[in-house]
Design a protein around this motif. Structure first.
Motif, PDB file in Angstrom:
ATOM      1  N   VAL A 199       0.863  -1.176   0.000  1.00 45.28           N
ATOM      2  CA  VAL A 199       0.000   0.000   0.000  1.00 45.28           C
ATOM      3  C   VAL A 199       0.901   1.228   0.000  1.00 45.28           C
ATOM      4  N   ARG A 200       0.692   2.080  -0.969  1.00 43.35           N
ATOM      5  CA  ARG A 200       1.467   3.316  -1.053  1.00 43.35           C
ATOM      6  C   ARG A 200       0.522   4.497  -0.915  1.00 43.35           C
ATOM      7  N   GLN A 201       0.920   5.448  -0.132  1.00 45.59           N
ATOM      8  CA  GLN A 201       0.118   6.663   0.035  1.00 45.59           C
ATOM      9  C   GLN A 201       0.502   7.669  -1.039  1.00 45.59           C
ATOM     10  N   GLN A 202      -0.493   8.156  -1.748  1.00 42.20           N
ATOM     11  CA  GLN A 202      -0.283   9.193  -2.753  1.00 42.20           C
ATOM     12  C   GLN A 202      -1.297  10.283  -2.497  1.00 42.20           C
ATOM     13  N   ARG A 203      -0.845  11.482  -2.358  1.00 39.03           N
ATOM     14  CA  ARG A 203      -1.748  12.598  -2.057  1.00 39.03           C
ATOM     15  C   ARG A 203      -2.165  13.291  -3.352  1.00 39.03           C
ATOM     16  N   LEU A 204      -3.462  13.443  -3.512  1.00 44.39           N
ATOM     17  CA  LEU A 204      -4.001  14.148  -4.670  1.00 44.39           C
ATOM     18  C   LEU A 204      -4.025  15.641  -4.349  1.00 44.39           C
ATOM     19  N   VAL A 205      -3.387  16.434  -5.159  1.00 46.21           N
ATOM     20  CA  VAL A 205      -3.354  17.878  -4.941  1.00 46.21           C
ATOM     21  C   VAL A 205      -4.209  18.535  -6.019  1.00 46.21           C
ATOM     22  N   MET A 206      -5.206  19.249  -5.580  1.00 46.67           N
ATOM     23  CA  MET A 206      -6.112  19.914  -6.504  1.00 46.67           C
ATOM     24  C   MET A 206      -5.733  21.393  -6.599  1.00 46.67           C
ATOM     25  N   PRO A 207      -5.773  21.976  -7.801  1.00 50.69           N
ATOM     26  CA  PRO A 207      -5.465  23.403  -7.925  1.00 50.69           C
ATOM     27  C   PRO A 207      -6.544  24.230  -7.241  1.00 50.69           C
ATOM     28  N   SER A 208      -6.154  25.386  -6.731  1.00 51.60           N
ATOM     29  CA  SER A 208      -7.106  26.231  -6.019  1.00 51.60           C
ATOM     30  C   SER A 208      -7.780  27.254  -6.927  1.00 51.60           C
ATOM     31  N   ASN A 209      -7.365  27.324  -8.176  1.00 57.59           N
ATOM     32  CA  ASN A 209      -8.032  28.233  -9.098  1.00 57.59           C
ATOM     33  C   ASN A 209      -8.107  27.599 -10.487  1.00 57.59           C
ATOM     34  N   ASN A 210      -8.928  28.170 -11.336  1.00 60.62           N
ATOM     35  CA  ASN A 210      -9.144  27.642 -12.674  1.00 60.62           C
ATOM     36  C   ASN A 210      -8.187  28.336 -13.644  1.00 60.62           C
ATOM     37  N   VAL A 211      -7.100  27.649 -13.989  1.00 63.79           N
ATOM     38  CA  VAL A 211      -6.110  28.257 -14.879  1.00 63.79           C
ATOM     39  C   VAL A 211      -6.573  28.254 -16.332  1.00 63.79           C
ATOM     40  N   ALA A 212      -7.578  27.468 -16.665  1.00 65.90           N
ATOM     41  CA  ALA A 212      -8.067  27.387 -18.039  1.00 65.90           C
ATOM     42  C   ALA A 212      -9.341  28.203 -18.231  1.00 65.90           C
ATOM     43  N   LYS A 213      -9.569  29.169 -17.355  1.00 67.66           N
ATOM     44  CA  LYS A 213     -10.801  29.956 -17.412  1.00 67.66           C
ATOM     45  C   LYS A 213     -10.883  30.745 -18.722  1.00 67.66           C
ATOM     46  N   VAL A 214     -12.013  30.618 -19.382  1.00 67.83           N
ATOM     47  CA  VAL A 214     -12.245  31.338 -20.633  1.00 67.83           C
ATOM     48  C   VAL A 214     -13.578  32.061 -20.536  1.00 67.83           C
ATOM     49  N   THR A 215     -13.755  33.051 -21.359  1.00 70.52           N
ATOM     50  CA  THR A 215     -15.042  33.747 -21.394  1.00 70.52           C
ATOM     51  C   THR A 215     -15.937  33.076 -22.438  1.00 70.52           C
ATOM     52  N   HIS A 216     -17.225  33.080 -22.168  1.00 68.80           N
ATOM     53  CA  HIS A 216     -18.187  32.418 -23.052  1.00 68.80           C
ATOM     54  C   HIS A 216     -19.226  33.422 -23.532  1.00 68.80           C
ATOM     55  N   GLN A 217     -19.803  33.127 -24.679  1.00 70.69           N
ATOM     56  CA  GLN A 217     -20.889  33.945 -25.189  1.00 70.69           C
ATOM     57  C   GLN A 217     -22.155  33.653 -24.392  1.00 70.69           C
ATOM     58  N   LYS A 218     -23.070  34.606 -24.396  1.00 72.76           N
ATOM     59  CA  LYS A 218     -24.354  34.395 -23.730  1.00 72.76           C
ATOM     60  C   LYS A 218     -25.142  33.349 -24.518  1.00 72.76           C
ATOM     61  N   PRO A 219     -25.901  32.495 -23.809  1.00 72.62           N
ATOM     62  CA  PRO A 219     -26.693  31.479 -24.522  1.00 72.62           C
ATOM     63  C   PRO A 219     -27.827  32.117 -25.315  1.00 72.62           C
ATOM     64  N   SER A 220     -28.155  31.482 -26.418  1.00 70.84           N
ATOM     65  CA  SER A 220     -29.243  31.969 -27.266  1.00 70.84           C
ATOM     66  C   SER A 220     -30.577  31.593 -26.625  1.00 70.84           C
ATOM     67  N   PRO A 221     -31.683  32.189 -27.100  1.00 70.61           N
ATOM     68  CA  PRO A 221     -32.997  31.799 -26.584  1.00 70.61           C
ATOM     69  C   PRO A 221     -33.273  30.302 -26.761  1.00 70.61           C
ATOM     70  N   LEU A 222     -32.821  29.729 -27.869  1.00 68.05           N
ATOM     71  CA  LEU A 222     -33.006  28.298 -28.078  1.00 68.05           C
ATOM     72  C   LEU A 222     -32.202  27.495 -27.040  1.00 68.05           C
ATOM     73  N   ASP A 223     -30.980  27.934 -26.767  1.00 68.18           N
ATOM     74  CA  ASP A 223     -30.171  27.271 -25.745  1.00 68.18           C
ATOM     75  C   ASP A 223     -30.860  27.325 -24.386  1.00 68.18           C
ATOM     76  N   LEU A 224     -31.398  28.482 -24.036  1.00 67.15           N
ATOM     77  CA  LEU A 224     -32.089  28.641 -22.747  1.00 67.15           C
ATOM     78  C   LEU A 224     -33.323  27.744 -22.666  1.00 67.15           C
ATOM     79  N   ALA A 225     -34.070  27.654 -23.765  1.00 67.68           N
ATOM     80  CA  ALA A 225     -35.262  26.803 -23.780  1.00 67.68           C
ATOM     81  C   ALA A 225     -34.873  25.331 -23.654  1.00 67.68           C
TER      82      ALA A 225
END
Length: 90
Positions: free
Chosen positions: A29-55
């Protein structure tokens, strides 16, 4: 946060089998610690959803709510098993 603690618990222990010089297998048995990033480095901006997307999203909301409630109950059961006696089985 409970979810991060539970995620770390299920991902920290790796059970392996090693073979010694005589060809015998031994569990290791080996212990391995999972380290999660504290921020989103791949953050991108998105367009607003269309009315069809919202529906479309609105029509899927009942399934989303059912799945969320199921996942919440499942998480609470796993958390209880983890905290009571560490008998968590996935």
């Amino acid at each position: 946060d409970k979810s991060m603690e539970l995620l770390q618990y299920v991902t920290t222990t790796a059970k392996l089998v090693e073979t010694d010089a005589d060809g015998r297998h031994h569990p290791v048995v080996r212990q391995q610690r999972l380290v999660m990033p504290s921020n989103n480095v791949a953050k991108v901006t998105h367009q607003k959803p269309s009315p069809l997307d919202l529906a479309t999203m609105a029509s899927l909301m009942p399934q989303d709510l059912w799945l969320y409630e199921y996942a919440k109950r499942l998480f609470q059961a796993r958390w209880k098993a983890y905290k009571e006696d560490n008998s968590l089985v996935l």
